[in-house]
Design a protein around this motif. Sequence first.
Motif, PDB file in Angstrom:
ATOM      1  N   ALA A 122       0.433  -1.025   0.124  1.00  0.00           N
ATOM      2  CA  ALA A 122       0.072   0.423  -0.017  1.00  0.00           C
ATOM      3  C   ALA A 122       0.831   1.087   0.162  1.00  0.00           C
ATOM      4  N   LEU A 123       2.112   1.137   1.005  1.00  0.00           N
ATOM      5  CA  LEU A 123       3.108   2.411   0.759  1.00  0.00           C
ATOM      6  C   LEU A 123       3.272   2.622  -0.775  1.00  0.00           C
ATOM      7  N   PHE A 124       3.963   1.607  -1.065  1.00  0.00           N
ATOM      8  CA  PHE A 124       5.135   1.490  -2.197  1.00  0.00           C
ATOM      9  C   PHE A 124       3.636   1.775  -3.293  1.00  0.00           C
ATOM     10  N   SER A 125       2.253   1.426  -3.047  1.00  0.00           N
ATOM     11  CA  SER A 125       1.776   1.536  -4.598  1.00  0.00           C
ATOM     12  C   SER A 125       1.190   3.214  -4.161  1.00  0.00           C
ATOM     13  N   THR A 126       1.201   3.697  -3.312  1.00  0.00           N
ATOM     14  CA  THR A 126       1.021   5.287  -2.912  1.00  0.00           C
ATOM     15  C   THR A 126       1.916   6.034  -3.494  1.00  0.00           C
ATOM     16  N   LEU A 127       3.192   5.786  -3.335  1.00  0.00           N
ATOM     17  CA  LEU A 127       4.216   6.371  -3.458  1.00  0.00           C
ATOM     18  C   LEU A 127       4.168   6.628  -5.327  1.00  0.00           C
ATOM     19  N   VAL A 128       3.808   5.747  -6.327  1.00  0.00           N
ATOM     20  CA  VAL A 128       4.078   5.610  -7.756  1.00  0.00           C
ATOM     21  C   VAL A 128       2.876   6.020  -8.563  1.00  0.00           C
ATOM     22  N   TRP A 129       1.374   6.473  -7.390  1.00  0.00           N
ATOM     23  CA  TRP A 129       0.029   7.151  -7.883  1.00  0.00           C
ATOM     24  C   TRP A 129       0.915   8.937  -8.073  1.00  0.00           C
TER      25      TRP A 129
ATOM     26  N   ASN B 181     -10.798  -7.822 -18.066  1.00  0.00           N
ATOM     27  CA  ASN B 181     -11.662  -7.361 -18.164  1.00  0.00           C
ATOM     28  C   ASN B 181     -11.417  -5.689 -18.835  1.00  0.00           C
ATOM     29  N   VAL B 182     -10.362  -5.660 -19.069  1.00  0.00           N
ATOM     30  CA  VAL B 182     -10.240  -3.588 -18.914  1.00  0.00           C
ATOM     31  C   VAL B 182     -10.385  -3.089 -20.853  1.00  0.00           C
ATOM     32  N   SER B 183     -10.158  -2.368 -20.527  1.00  0.00           N
ATOM     33  CA  SER B 183      -9.850  -0.968 -21.820  1.00  0.00           C
ATOM     34  C   SER B 183      -9.049  -0.011 -21.843  1.00  0.00           C
ATOM     35  N   LEU B 184      -8.337   0.389 -22.816  1.00  0.00           N
ATOM     36  CA  LEU B 184      -7.148   1.530 -23.004  1.00  0.00           C
ATOM     37  C   LEU B 184      -7.939   3.144 -22.963  1.00  0.00           C
ATOM     38  N   ASN B 185      -6.245   3.720 -22.687  1.00  0.00           N
ATOM     39  CA  ASN B 185      -7.619   5.275 -22.994  1.00  0.00           C
ATOM     40  C   ASN B 185      -6.776   5.401 -23.803  1.00  0.00           C
ATOM     41  N   GLU B 186      -7.228   5.503 -25.097  1.00  0.00           N
ATOM     42  CA  GLU B 186      -6.780   4.835 -26.602  1.00  0.00           C
ATOM     43  C   GLU B 186      -6.221   6.543 -26.668  1.00  0.00           C
ATOM     44  N   GLU B 187      -7.475   8.023 -25.740  1.00  0.00           N
ATOM     45  CA  GLU B 187      -6.717   9.353 -26.034  1.00  0.00           C
ATOM     46  C   GLU B 187      -5.230   9.310 -26.341  1.00  0.00           C
ATOM     47  N   LEU B 188      -4.331   8.315 -25.286  1.00  0.00           N
ATOM     48  CA  LEU B 188      -3.329   8.548 -24.708  1.00  0.00           C
ATOM     49  C   LEU B 188      -2.233   7.951 -25.960  1.00  0.00           C
ATOM     50  N   ASN B 189      -2.709   7.623 -26.915  1.00  0.00           N
ATOM     51  CA  ASN B 189      -2.390   6.909 -28.137  1.00  0.00           C
ATOM     52  C   ASN B 189      -1.123   8.031 -28.835  1.00  0.00           C
ATOM     53  N   ASN B 190       0.444   7.749 -28.472  1.00  0.00           N
ATOM     54  CA  ASN B 190       1.552   8.502 -29.505  1.00  0.00           C
ATOM     55  C   ASN B 190       1.387  10.203 -28.252  1.00  0.00           C
ATOM     56  N   THR B 191       1.447  10.398 -27.049  1.00  0.00           N
ATOM     57  CA  THR B 191       1.947  11.688 -26.503  1.00  0.00           C
ATOM     58  C   THR B 191       2.573  11.429 -25.517  1.00  0.00           C
ATOM     59  N   PRO B 192       3.505  12.378 -24.937  1.00  0.00           N
ATOM     60  CA  PRO B 192       4.591  12.408 -24.499  1.00  0.00           C
ATOM     61  C   PRO B 192       3.435  12.314 -23.470  1.00  0.00           C
ATOM     62  N   ILE B 193       4.446  11.580 -22.371  1.00  0.00           N
ATOM     63  CA  ILE B 193       4.254  11.492 -20.774  1.00  0.00           C
ATOM     64  C   ILE B 193       5.186  11.335 -19.929  1.00  0.00           C
ATOM     65  N   ARG B 194       5.110  11.018 -18.915  1.00  0.00           N
ATOM     66  CA  ARG B 194       6.247  11.160 -17.592  1.00  0.00           C
ATOM     67  C   ARG B 194       5.842  10.166 -16.329  1.00  0.00           C
ATOM     68  N   ILE B 195       5.763   8.898 -16.362  1.00  0.00           N
ATOM     69  CA  ILE B 195       4.808   8.218 -16.083  1.00  0.00           C
ATOM     70  C   ILE B 195       6.079   7.098 -14.687  1.00  0.00           C
ATOM     71  N   PRO B 196       5.862   7.909 -13.476  1.00  0.00           N
ATOM     72  CA  PRO B 196       6.996   6.704 -12.624  1.00  0.00           C
ATOM     73  C   PRO B 196       5.648   5.013 -12.231  1.00  0.00           C
TER      74      PRO B 196
ATOM     75  N   PRO C  62      11.158   2.979  -7.205  1.00  0.00           N
ATOM     76  CA  PRO C  62      11.092   3.290  -8.444  1.00  0.00           C
ATOM     77  C   PRO C  62      11.585   4.064  -9.185  1.00  0.00           C
ATOM     78  N   VAL C  63      11.042   3.949 -10.453  1.00  0.00           N
ATOM     79  CA  VAL C  63      11.707   5.105 -11.267  1.00  0.00           C
ATOM     80  C   VAL C  63      11.148   6.238 -12.232  1.00  0.00           C
ATOM     81  N   TRP C  64      11.355   6.986 -12.726  1.00  0.00           N
ATOM     82  CA  TRP C  64      10.289   7.791 -13.715  1.00  0.00           C
ATOM     83  C   TRP C  64      10.684   7.582 -15.279  1.00  0.00           C
ATOM     84  N   VAL C  65      10.044   7.506 -15.747  1.00  0.00           N
ATOM     85  CA  VAL C  65      10.509   7.398 -17.290  1.00  0.00           C
ATOM     86  C   VAL C  65       9.036   7.966 -18.696  1.00  0.00           C
TER      87      VAL C  65
END
Length: 161
Positions: A9-16, A58-73, A126-129
């Motif tokens: 829980a602590l780690f998952s909170t960290l990267v949100w 049983n999930v979907s993707l956010n197609e609006e993000l396709n080919n967009t810049p992102i910074r994600i931990p 954790p890292v940032w990509v």
Amino acid sequence: MRVIALVLALFSTLVWAEDESGIEVWESLLPESERGIWIDEPEVDHDDPMAQAQQNLNVSLNEELNNTPIRIPGFVVPLEGDQDMVTEFLLVPYFGACIHYPPPPPNQIVYVTTERGFRLEDWWEPVWVEGTIRTEIRDVQDMATVGYAISEPSAITLYDN
């Protein structure tokens, strides 16, 4: 067992983490219709090492993000490389995903490849990509089905808030 749950829980909170606009980055990978819905992760039977919980597909993707810049931990699950450099990995929102626990749903896994590779001293760090994210369902090495990919990220750095 409660200690493990608390640590996760602590780690998952960290990267949100939030991006500059205040949007929680991992939540932004979910289509708007799936945000805020709690999906129960399958239980892991630690007494039976052969028992394996299934990934929730049983999930979907956010197609609006396709080919967009992102910074994600996130946390690195190495797939290719050697002791010195990792060239292919899964980026996941919590420590132990795909290794000690079942894989998260595809819309919570990013497949990352980099020819130049990167060095990570401690796998629990954790890292940032940073890079351009693509929506792309694919099975990766019989480990997980992933929904997103980043090829040749512009930066991979230690998470520092």
